[in-house]
Design an enzyme around this catalytic site. Sequence first.
Site, PDB file in Angstrom:
ATOM      1  N   VAL A  93       0.852  -1.185   0.000  1.00  0.00           N
ATOM      2  CA  VAL A  93       0.000   0.000   0.000  1.00  0.00           C
ATOM      3  C   VAL A  93       0.892   1.241   0.000  1.00  0.00           C
ATOM      4  O   VAL A  93       1.917   1.295   0.695  1.00  0.00           O
ATOM      5  CB  VAL A  93      -0.957   0.011   1.207  1.00  0.00           C
ATOM      6  CG1 VAL A  93      -0.209   0.025   2.529  1.00  0.00           C
ATOM      7  CG2 VAL A  93      -1.929   1.182   1.120  1.00  0.00           C
ATOM      8  N   PHE A  94       0.510   2.232  -0.809  1.00  0.00           N
ATOM      9  CA  PHE A  94       1.283   3.469  -0.947  1.00  0.00           C
ATOM     10  C   PHE A  94       0.750   4.528   0.008  1.00  0.00           C
ATOM     11  O   PHE A  94      -0.439   4.823   0.037  1.00  0.00           O
ATOM     12  CB  PHE A  94       1.183   3.982  -2.389  1.00  0.00           C
ATOM     13  CG  PHE A  94       1.947   5.250  -2.645  1.00  0.00           C
ATOM     14  CD1 PHE A  94       3.330   5.283  -2.551  1.00  0.00           C
ATOM     15  CD2 PHE A  94       1.281   6.412  -3.008  1.00  0.00           C
ATOM     16  CE1 PHE A  94       4.039   6.457  -2.797  1.00  0.00           C
ATOM     17  CE2 PHE A  94       1.971   7.586  -3.272  1.00  0.00           C
ATOM     18  CZ  PHE A  94       3.354   7.605  -3.163  1.00  0.00           C
ATOM     19  N   GLU A 140      -9.176   5.267   6.312  1.00  0.00           N
ATOM     20  CA  GLU A 140      -9.241   6.030   5.064  1.00  0.00           C
ATOM     21  C   GLU A 140     -10.662   6.057   4.509  1.00  0.00           C
ATOM     22  O   GLU A 140     -10.861   6.025   3.299  1.00  0.00           O
ATOM     23  CB  GLU A 140      -8.297   5.401   4.022  1.00  0.00           C
ATOM     24  CG  GLU A 140      -6.887   5.132   4.519  1.00  0.00           C
ATOM     25  CD  GLU A 140      -6.101   6.402   4.784  1.00  0.00           C
ATOM     26  OE1 GLU A 140      -5.377   6.851   3.890  1.00  0.00           O
ATOM     27  OE2 GLU A 140      -6.222   6.952   5.908  1.00  0.00           O
ATOM     28  N   TYR A 149       0.995   8.509   1.200  1.00  0.00           N
ATOM     29  CA  TYR A 149       1.448   9.827   0.742  1.00  0.00           C
ATOM     30  C   TYR A 149       0.948  10.942   1.656  1.00  0.00           C
ATOM     31  O   TYR A 149       1.280  12.106   1.456  1.00  0.00           O
ATOM     32  CB  TYR A 149       0.955  10.080  -0.686  1.00  0.00           C
ATOM     33  CG  TYR A 149      -0.547   9.973  -0.860  1.00  0.00           C
ATOM     34  CD1 TYR A 149      -1.368  11.083  -0.707  1.00  0.00           C
ATOM     35  CD2 TYR A 149      -1.156   8.747  -1.153  1.00  0.00           C
ATOM     36  CE1 TYR A 149      -2.738  10.978  -0.850  1.00  0.00           C
ATOM     37  CE2 TYR A 149      -2.528   8.639  -1.300  1.00  0.00           C
ATOM     38  CZ  TYR A 149      -3.316   9.755  -1.147  1.00  0.00           C
ATOM     39  OH  TYR A 149      -4.683   9.653  -1.285  1.00  0.00           O
TER      40      TYR A 149
END
Length: 221
Positions: free
Chosen positions: A5-6, A87, A8
């Site tokens: 999972v990214f 999220e 940012y």
Amino acid sequence: MVFWVFGYGSLVWNPGFEYDEKVIGFIKNYKRVFDLACIDHRGTPEHPARTCTLEENEGAICWGVVYCVRGGPEREKVAMEYLERRECEYDKKSLVDFYKEEDDSQPTLTGVIAFTSTPDKISNRYYLGPAPLGDMARQISTAFGPCGNNRDYLFLLEKAMFDIGHEDDYVIELANEVRKELGITGNREKKLLSPRKMVPRVVRIPSLQRPLQEVMAMESS
């Protein structure tokens, strides 16, 4: 089973789940923007915070980190359930290619999960859209929620990007505008080098309203 999972936004400094590997790098054709409402962590339904999401932008790159979870479907399920709760304002999971600085011609990883949002106020009730810098700064400087102030989220992201050696001009500019709203001196300078060859500098960051440990603990709640 393995998934990546990214991160940012707040995931850069506070993943909040057990992971097996962390790698610094970037994705292409996306940029970081503060166009998403947060109503349950750093803001409220009446006064939403602004947090970052990804916007498609040809030729752009967005630095961050990827986290790997290994060890079978149960560990993957636990991590994903946590991320989906945290999220919850993001209405999409996009699959992206991830690159490391050593080789930006070929992706290091493919099929990396990134939590993103539909840039449409009708279909996505959390999408705020862009706004003038001053308006965004005023909103960020005053919004707060159960996990703390919106401004702390921005300042922590600014510091996290500095710590991984890849500052974001957009984040710096917005943070400086928030400092101006708050009457805080000691703005951070924008970077002068390309984002792929950033050399970290020693720069003083104004102290946060809360200790870092407290903010991180609250962010994952």
